[in-house]
Write a protein that holds these residues in place. Structure first.
Motif, PDB file in Angstrom:
ATOM      1  N   ILE A   1       0.834  -1.202   0.000  1.00 54.46           N
ATOM      2  CA  ILE A   1       0.000   0.000   0.000  1.00 54.46           C
ATOM      3  C   ILE A   1       0.869   1.253   0.000  1.00 54.46           C
ATOM      4  CG2 ILE A   1      -1.606   1.360   1.403  1.00 54.46           C
ATOM      5  CD1 ILE A   1      -2.970  -1.255   2.188  1.00 54.46           C
ATOM      6  N   ASN A   2       1.953   1.220   0.770  1.00 52.10           N
ATOM      7  CA  ASN A   2       2.874   2.360   0.789  1.00 52.10           C
ATOM      8  C   ASN A   2       3.457   2.622  -0.596  1.00 52.10           C
ATOM      9  OD1 ASN A   2       3.026   3.585   3.372  1.00 52.10           O
ATOM     10  ND2 ASN A   2       4.123   1.821   4.179  1.00 52.10           N
ATOM     11  N   ILE A   3       3.919   1.575  -1.244  1.00 51.88           N
ATOM     12  CA  ILE A   3       4.507   1.729  -2.579  1.00 51.88           C
ATOM     13  C   ILE A   3       3.458   2.279  -3.550  1.00 51.88           C
ATOM     14  CG2 ILE A   3       5.492   0.481  -4.546  1.00 51.88           C
ATOM     15  CD1 ILE A   3       6.748  -1.458  -2.490  1.00 51.88           C
ATOM     16  N   PHE A   4       2.248   1.728  -3.461  1.00 50.23           N
ATOM     17  CA  PHE A   4       1.168   2.170  -4.342  1.00 50.23           C
ATOM     18  C   PHE A   4       0.860   3.653  -4.121  1.00 50.23           C
ATOM     19  CE2 PHE A   4      -3.469   2.855  -4.767  1.00 50.23           C
ATOM     20  CZ  PHE A   4      -3.575   2.690  -6.142  1.00 50.23           C
ATOM     21  N   LEU A   5       0.734   4.067  -2.859  1.00 52.88           N
ATOM     22  CA  LEU A   5       0.386   5.456  -2.563  1.00 52.88           C
ATOM     23  C   LEU A   5       1.513   6.416  -2.916  1.00 52.88           C
ATOM     24  CD1 LEU A   5      -1.534   5.084   0.826  1.00 52.88           C
ATOM     25  CD2 LEU A   5      -2.492   5.648  -1.409  1.00 52.88           C
TER      26      LEU A   5
ATOM     27  N   MET B   1       2.808  10.814  -6.782  1.00 56.00           N
ATOM     28  CA  MET B   1       3.654  11.435  -7.804  1.00 56.00           C
ATOM     29  C   MET B   1       2.832  11.958  -8.970  1.00 56.00           C
ATOM     30  SD  MET B   1       6.706   8.596  -7.843  1.00 56.00           S
ATOM     31  CE  MET B   1       7.558   9.335  -9.253  1.00 56.00           C
ATOM     32  N   PHE B   2       1.638  11.399  -9.169  1.00 55.41           N
ATOM     33  CA  PHE B   2       0.858  11.730 -10.360  1.00 55.41           C
ATOM     34  C   PHE B   2      -0.487  12.386 -10.063  1.00 55.41           C
ATOM     35  CE2 PHE B   2       3.680   8.279 -11.584  1.00 55.41           C
ATOM     36  CZ  PHE B   2       4.194   8.735 -12.784  1.00 55.41           C
ATOM     37  N   MET B   3      -0.932  12.343  -8.809  1.00 56.48           N
ATOM     38  CA  MET B   3      -2.286  12.826  -8.510  1.00 56.48           C
ATOM     39  C   MET B   3      -2.269  13.780  -7.332  1.00 56.48           C
ATOM     40  SD  MET B   3      -5.714  10.527  -7.947  1.00 56.48           S
ATOM     41  CE  MET B   3      -5.645   9.915  -9.632  1.00 56.48           C
ATOM     42  N   GLU B   4      -3.085  14.805  -7.421  1.00 60.44           N
ATOM     43  CA  GLU B   4      -3.209  15.785  -6.353  1.00 60.44           C
ATOM     44  C   GLU B   4      -3.709  15.107  -5.075  1.00 60.44           C
ATOM     45  OE1 GLU B   4      -6.002  17.327  -4.856  1.00 60.44           O
ATOM     46  OE2 GLU B   4      -4.845  18.958  -3.938  1.00 60.44           O
TER      47      GLU B   4
ATOM     48  N   LEU C   1       4.217  15.753 -10.557  1.00 61.64           N
ATOM     49  CA  LEU C   1       3.249  16.727 -10.040  1.00 61.64           C
ATOM     50  C   LEU C   1       3.952  17.702  -9.101  1.00 61.64           C
ATOM     51  CD1 LEU C   1       0.294  17.568 -10.085  1.00 61.64           C
ATOM     52  CD2 LEU C   1      -0.094  16.069  -8.138  1.00 61.64           C
ATOM     53  N   GLY C   2       4.303  17.245  -7.902  1.00 63.42           N
ATOM     54  CA  GLY C   2       5.118  18.016  -6.959  1.00 63.42           C
ATOM     55  C   GLY C   2       4.722  19.470  -6.820  1.00 63.42           C
ATOM     56  N   ILE C   3       3.457  19.732  -6.460  1.00 60.10           N
ATOM     57  CA  ILE C   3       2.946  21.096  -6.455  1.00 60.10           C
ATOM     58  C   ILE C   3       3.745  22.008  -5.526  1.00 60.10           C
ATOM     59  CG2 ILE C   3       1.202  20.497  -4.711  1.00 60.10           C
ATOM     60  CD1 ILE C   3       0.866  23.104  -7.533  1.00 60.10           C
ATOM     61  N   ASN C   4       4.153  21.502  -4.340  1.00 60.90           N
ATOM     62  CA  ASN C   4       4.945  22.324  -3.423  1.00 60.90           C
ATOM     63  C   ASN C   4       6.282  22.710  -4.035  1.00 60.90           C
ATOM     64  OD1 ASN C   4       2.899  22.007  -1.586  1.00 60.90           O
ATOM     65  ND2 ASN C   4       4.216  21.348   0.096  1.00 60.90           N
ATOM     66  N   LEU C   5       6.912  21.752  -4.729  1.00 58.23           N
ATOM     67  CA  LEU C   5       8.209  22.021  -5.342  1.00 58.23           C
ATOM     68  C   LEU C   5       8.071  23.019  -6.494  1.00 58.23           C
ATOM     69  CD1 LEU C   5      11.122  21.217  -4.877  1.00 58.23           C
ATOM     70  CD2 LEU C   5      10.850  19.412  -6.570  1.00 58.23           C
ATOM     71  N   PHE C   6       6.964  22.948  -7.202  1.00 55.61           N
ATOM     72  CA  PHE C   6       6.710  23.930  -8.260  1.00 55.61           C
ATOM     73  C   PHE C   6       6.576  25.331  -7.666  1.00 55.61           C
ATOM     74  CE2 PHE C   6       5.421  20.575 -11.356  1.00 55.61           C
ATOM     75  CZ  PHE C   6       6.155  21.044 -12.436  1.00 55.61           C
ATOM     76  N   ILE C   7       5.848  25.454  -6.564  1.00 58.08           N
ATOM     77  CA  ILE C   7       5.671  26.761  -5.924  1.00 58.08           C
ATOM     78  C   ILE C   7       7.022  27.296  -5.443  1.00 58.08           C
ATOM     79  CG2 ILE C   7       4.627  27.982  -3.975  1.00 58.08           C
ATOM     80  CD1 ILE C   7       2.286  25.994  -4.157  1.00 58.08           C
TER      81      ILE C   7
END
Length: 440
Positions: free
Chosen positions: A333-337, A342-345, A388-394
């Motif tokens: 489950i950890n690997i899946f999440l 990485m791809f979903m908000e 995705l990495g929204i925080n890193l983009f900001i």
């Protein structure tokens, strides 16, 4: 069963790849499956969408978002930074330390990772750049510290998980304290090691002598003066969380208290916002809240279709056919999440996958509060990982560098947080200790 799963998730993935907004993709894929199967009336979409919005705990989300926006614009973030700065002094990597601690406190006000990066990062990243810190590191540490938003109470992600799972939101808030501290400590350790290696001190680099002198003058401001300036900001998380833990207010009522408190302090004490700012702040909060609640509506219908088609049960039976060892299942489950993050908000991932995964872990006897922490911590790592990495983009935008240049420094930070994730996963007492202690 397999055909329905392929159809439902196949349509969803196709629509996402076509850059259809995720909320519309969720609703459309669910509706198409319902139409093709013909076993469920279309009126279920209206009923489920309406009933999912008719939830008292969900009211907390727009209010916490509004409170965070007011506090960010009203000077609370700035005064938190100046107060922590007065304590840290000339320690190695002091600007990184200030960023992490200020983000921890602000996360306990706003409940949002992106809001934390935008508020604290906008103040400290420019200081770090002018003091000789590598732009990639400045962006990375601010983005990573902002990841405390989904973990430190009052987390918006906790509220959504609580609504989706039927778990006590107050207990989730209490449970997030120890993991939040553990994440913050791990970031402080990584910050020290990197700054020691790179030679980052405070702001005494000759190439930035003028700026450094200005900042050092600010650092000489007495601790007590900085504390006096920041006292109202520091009181906010005490008021919000103390009211919840003391049983005085519910999380939803605490969100309203946070809005009223922030309006009074920022308008009449700090005097950094006025009537002219209110419309802009309210519109920004409304846009953010609206997008989240549309997610909730669409995802609730998606979850209803999953339940009707017995997909969670099918998935649970499939996994139990591979292994019944809870340690291995939690690892999977950890690997899946981590991949999902990485791809979903974050909010979309919680709304889509909690209804799928929760029955599996409940069958193993795993506490839903503990599982909620695993989910939130996994998905918070997605805030700093590509694509995705929204925080890193900001953070990268504030530092004015490309996303890729920050990745070099993300690797050791991600490694440290991965260690924390596995500690939280396999030592549930870290998460459950405080809820059991306070709950008696």
């Amino acid at each position: 069963m397999g055909t329905v799963i392929l159809l439902l998730f196949g349509i969803l993935i196709l629509l996402v790849c076509l850059q259809v907004p995720i909320a519309i993709a969720l609703a459309a894929s669910s509706l198409l499956v319902v139409l093709i199967e013909g076993s469920v009336p279309l009126t279920l979409f209206i009923q489920t969408s309406f009933s999912s919005m008719d939830s008292f705990p969900l009211i907390a989300i727009p209010f916490f978002i509004l409170a965070g926006d007011i506090m960010s614009r009203g000077g609370m973030a700035k005064r938190l930074v100046e107060f922590i700065q007065s304590m840290v002094g000339s320690l190695t990597g002091s600007l990184g330390i200030i960023t992490i601690i200020a983000s921890f406190i602000f996360a306990a006000i706003s409940g949002s990772g992106a809001a934390t990066v935008a508020s604290i990062g906008a103040i400290l990243i420019p200081y770090m750049l002018k003091s000789g810190y590598a732009p990639g590191y400045a962006a990375s540490i601010a983005a990573s510290a902002g990841g405390l938003g989904p973990i430190v109470p009052p987390s918006i992600v906790f509220i959504l998980y609580g609504v989706m799972s039927g778990t006590s939101i107050s207990d989730l808030f209490i449970a997030g304290i120890m993991p939040g501290i553990l994440v913050a400590v791990s970031l402080l350790i990584v910050n020290y090691l990197i700054c020691k290696r790179e030679g980052y001190g405070t702001v005494n680099h000759r190439v930035f002598a003028e700026t450094a002198a200005t900042f050092e003058e600010k650092q000489k401001v007495s601790f007590w003066k900085a504390l006096n300036e920041a006292k109202w900001a520091l009181l906010a998380p005490v008021l919000i969380l103390g009211g919840i833990y003391g049983g005085i207010v519910t999380p939803t009522e605490a969100a309203v208290v946070a809005v009223v408190y922030s309006l009074i302090i920022c308008t009449f004490f700090y005097r950094e916002i006025n009537l002219k700012n209110f419309l802009e702040i309210f519109l920004q909060s409304a846009r953010t809240s609206g997008s989240i609640l549309i997610f909730v509506s669409a995802a609730s219908f998606f979850g209803q279709v999953l339940s009707i088609e017995r997909i969670p049960q099918f998935l649970a039976d499939t996994i139990s056919g591979w292994t019944t060892n809870p340690l291995i299942i939690l690892l999977l489950i950890n690997i899946f999440l981590l991949i999902v993050g990485m791809f979903m908000e974050t909010i979309a991932a919680v709304l889509i996958f909690v209804p799928l995964l929760l029955p599996i872990v409940l069958a193993l006897g795993i506490d839903p509060i503990h599982f909620g922490m695993i989910v939130c911590l996994n998905l918070s790592l997605g805030l700093i990982t590509p694509p995705l990495g929204i925080n890193l983009f900001i953070g990268s935008n504030i530092a004015n560098i490309s996303f890729e240049k920050a990745l070099r420094y993300v690797v050791p930070i991600f490694g440290a947080l991965l260690v924390v994730l596995f500690i939280i996963t396999y030592i549930p007492s870290i998460t459950l200790f405080l809820p059991k202690l306070i709950g008696g």
